[in-house]
Design a protein around this motif. Structure first.
Motif, PDB file in Angstrom:
ATOM      1  N   ALA A   1       0.565  -0.742  -0.416  1.00 37.88           N
ATOM      2  CA  ALA A   1       0.164   0.070   0.042  1.00 37.88           C
ATOM      3  C   ALA A   1       0.711   1.363  -0.231  1.00 37.88           C
ATOM      4  O   ALA A   1       2.225   1.490   0.953  1.00 37.88           O
ATOM      5  CB  ALA A   1      -0.857  -0.096   0.942  1.00 37.88           C
ATOM      6  N   SER A   2       0.806   2.366  -0.351  1.00 35.95           N
ATOM      7  CA  SER A   2       1.293   3.416  -0.902  1.00 35.95           C
ATOM      8  C   SER A   2       0.686   5.016   0.784  1.00 35.95           C
ATOM      9  O   SER A   2       1.993   5.740   0.376  1.00 35.95           O
ATOM     10  CB  SER A   2       0.592   4.010  -1.959  1.00 35.95           C
TER      11      SER A   2
ATOM     12  N   VAL B   1      -7.441   3.750   4.020  1.00 37.08           N
ATOM     13  CA  VAL B   1      -8.187   3.209   3.166  1.00 37.08           C
ATOM     14  C   VAL B   1      -7.817   4.341   2.028  1.00 37.08           C
ATOM     15  O   VAL B   1      -7.699   3.679   0.689  1.00 37.08           O
ATOM     16  CB  VAL B   1      -9.921   3.205   3.108  1.00 37.08           C
ATOM     17  N   GLU B   2      -8.555   5.541   1.902  1.00 42.10           N
ATOM     18  CA  GLU B   2      -7.939   6.018   0.780  1.00 42.10           C
ATOM     19  C   GLU B   2      -6.499   6.247   0.271  1.00 42.10           C
ATOM     20  O   GLU B   2      -6.585   5.884  -1.267  1.00 42.10           O
ATOM     21  CB  GLU B   2      -8.093   7.591   1.151  1.00 42.10           C
ATOM     22  N   ALA B   3      -5.610   6.164   0.628  1.00 46.52           N
ATOM     23  CA  ALA B   3      -4.333   5.776   0.713  1.00 46.52           C
ATOM     24  C   ALA B   3      -3.735   4.337  -0.546  1.00 46.52           C
ATOM     25  O   ALA B   3      -3.452   4.118  -1.619  1.00 46.52           O
ATOM     26  CB  ALA B   3      -3.074   5.858   1.055  1.00 46.52           C
TER      27      ALA B   3
ATOM     28  N   PRO C   1      -5.580   2.445  -4.657  1.00 46.74           N
ATOM     29  CA  PRO C   1      -5.143   2.315  -4.929  1.00 46.74           C
ATOM     30  C   PRO C   1      -4.289   0.968  -5.873  1.00 46.74           C
ATOM     31  O   PRO C   1      -4.588   0.138  -6.701  1.00 46.74           O
ATOM     32  CB  PRO C   1      -3.944   3.172  -6.183  1.00 46.74           C
ATOM     33  N   SER C   2      -3.145   0.353  -4.752  1.00 51.18           N
ATOM     34  CA  SER C   2      -2.804  -0.452  -4.786  1.00 51.18           C
ATOM     35  C   SER C   2      -3.908  -1.670  -4.618  1.00 51.18           C
ATOM     36  O   SER C   2      -3.615  -3.159  -4.782  1.00 51.18           O
ATOM     37  CB  SER C   2      -1.795  -1.185  -3.386  1.00 51.18           C
ATOM     38  N   ALA C   3      -4.943  -1.745  -3.657  1.00 56.14           N
ATOM     39  CA  ALA C   3      -6.072  -2.688  -3.483  1.00 56.14           C
ATOM     40  C   ALA C   3      -6.366  -2.782  -5.142  1.00 56.14           C
ATOM     41  O   ALA C   3      -6.893  -4.179  -5.550  1.00 56.14           O
ATOM     42  CB  ALA C   3      -6.911  -1.845  -3.365  1.00 56.14           C
TER      43      ALA C   3
END
Length: 359
Positions: free
Chosen positions: A244-245, A249-251, A254-256
């Motif tokens: 994860a970056s 949750v918001e950050a 993208p990786s999810a």
């Protein structure tokens, strides 16, 4: 036109008003157990009447060589830290232990690069002791703590020989999570990793890169996952790992999405925190996937959002409040001059809810 500034009442003024010694007034504030309840109440009532607000904190600090402050060293900025419910529960429990003894928490945020606060910030912080909360290995802040000669309590990481530390049985907890998915029949299992301080941040990681994370708990959880999957005949090379970056949750979204866009898509995810698991559930929903029908998700920590998520999250529980209280007791012990005890660990427990189902 001239004006005269009104003189601030002093401790001596209170002593004269009550007809007691200066030491008696001082005890009313600093050592209340030395006075009867009736006498202390009389002193405080007189102080309030003449406008005396209590001993000057700066003067008290100079006299005792104590500030009453505990420097809490964080690995993230404050906005990220305050959005982490695991941190909130832990620090609240720590505070409940140290506050009755007159100690307050001084939060020092991380700089986003070194895995802790800037070393210069440690060197100038007015504090009696440092608490390192989940810092990266080799964080310069820890060298600054040592250079200042401050006592140190470590929550989770890093592992420093001879330090007072309270951690978590991370490898065992991760192994239980992986075993649960294997027993449900899953074979295409992905790992959603917390930040490793890789460069660039976020995206797919090799097993070697994940194993080189600068955070000890990441390495332990990764080992627990991969060892258990290997025992079930799922080699590490077949397990996609995405970092994860960020921790929110918001950050992490993208990786999810990146992890779930793989082909073949994983049927289950092992997530290194509950917030990462909630990001995975959100991404799955946006991709039209059902949890747990199309995707099983397991988190880590068992913070309160895990229980009211939709669906309720299967996760690895650690007793965050117990960990915070233990850290508080370590702080008080070191401030009393006691030697650091052997490192201790909070046990983990797999909590099965509705986010996992048979493959």
């Amino acid at each position: 036109m001239t004006s005269t500034r009104r003189r601030r009442p002093t401790l001596d003024d209170v002593a004269e008003a009550v007809g007691v010694s200066r030491a008696t007034v001082s005890n009313a504030y600093n050592r209340p157990d030395q006075l009867s309840a009736q006498l202390r109440e009389e002193v405080l009532r007189a102080a309030k009447k003449i406008g005396y607000a209590g001993p000057n904190p700066t003067a008290r600090s100079l006299a005792t060589s104590r500030t009453g402050a505990i420097a809490v060293l964080l690995d993230t900025n404050l906005s990220t830290a305050f959005s982490d419910p695991a941190l909130s529960v832990t620090l609240d429990a720590l505070s409940t232990v140290v506050d009755p003894e007159g100690h307050a928490l001084l939060l020092l945020p991380g700089d986003g690069e070194s895995g802790g606060p800037r070393a210069e910030r440690i060197l100038t912080a007015q504090a009696d002791i440092a608490v390192a909360y989940s810092l990266a290995d080799g964080a310069p802040a820890l060298t600054a703590v040592r250079d200042r000669g401050l006592p140190l309590v470590v929550i989770d990481q890093p592992h420093i020989r001879g330090s007072a530390r309270i951690g978590v049985a991370d490898r065992a907890g991760a192994a239980a999570a992986a075993r649960h998915l294997v027993e449900l029949g899953h074979r295409r299992i992905g790992i959603f990793s917390a930040q490793c301080l890789s460069a660039p941040r976020g995206g797919e990681l090799s097993v070697a890169e994940a194993g080189n994370s600068r955070f000890h708990d990441n390495r332990e959880r990764m080992a627990g996952y991969l060892e258990t999957l290997a025992e079930a005949g799922i080699p590490a090379a077949d397990v996609p790992i995405w970092e994860a970056s960020g921790l929110s949750v918001e950050a992490a979204l993208p990786s999810a999405f990146g992890l779930l866009d793989r082909r073949p898509r994983p049927t289950a995810l092992l997530c290194m925190s509950d917030l990462l698991a909630l990001a995975a559930i959100s991404a799955a929903r946006q991709l039209g996937l059902s949890v747990p029908g199309d995707l099983s998700v397991v988190g880590y920590d068992d913070v309160s959002p895990a229980r009211w998520s939709e669906p309720p999250l299967t996760t690895v529980r650690q007793d965050l409040a117990a960990k915070g209280r233990a850290a508080g007791e370590l702080v008080l012990g070191l401030l009393r001059g006691e030697k650091a005890p052997a490192p201790a660990e909070v046990p983990t427990e797999l909590v099965v809810r509705d986010s996992t189902a048979p493959a």
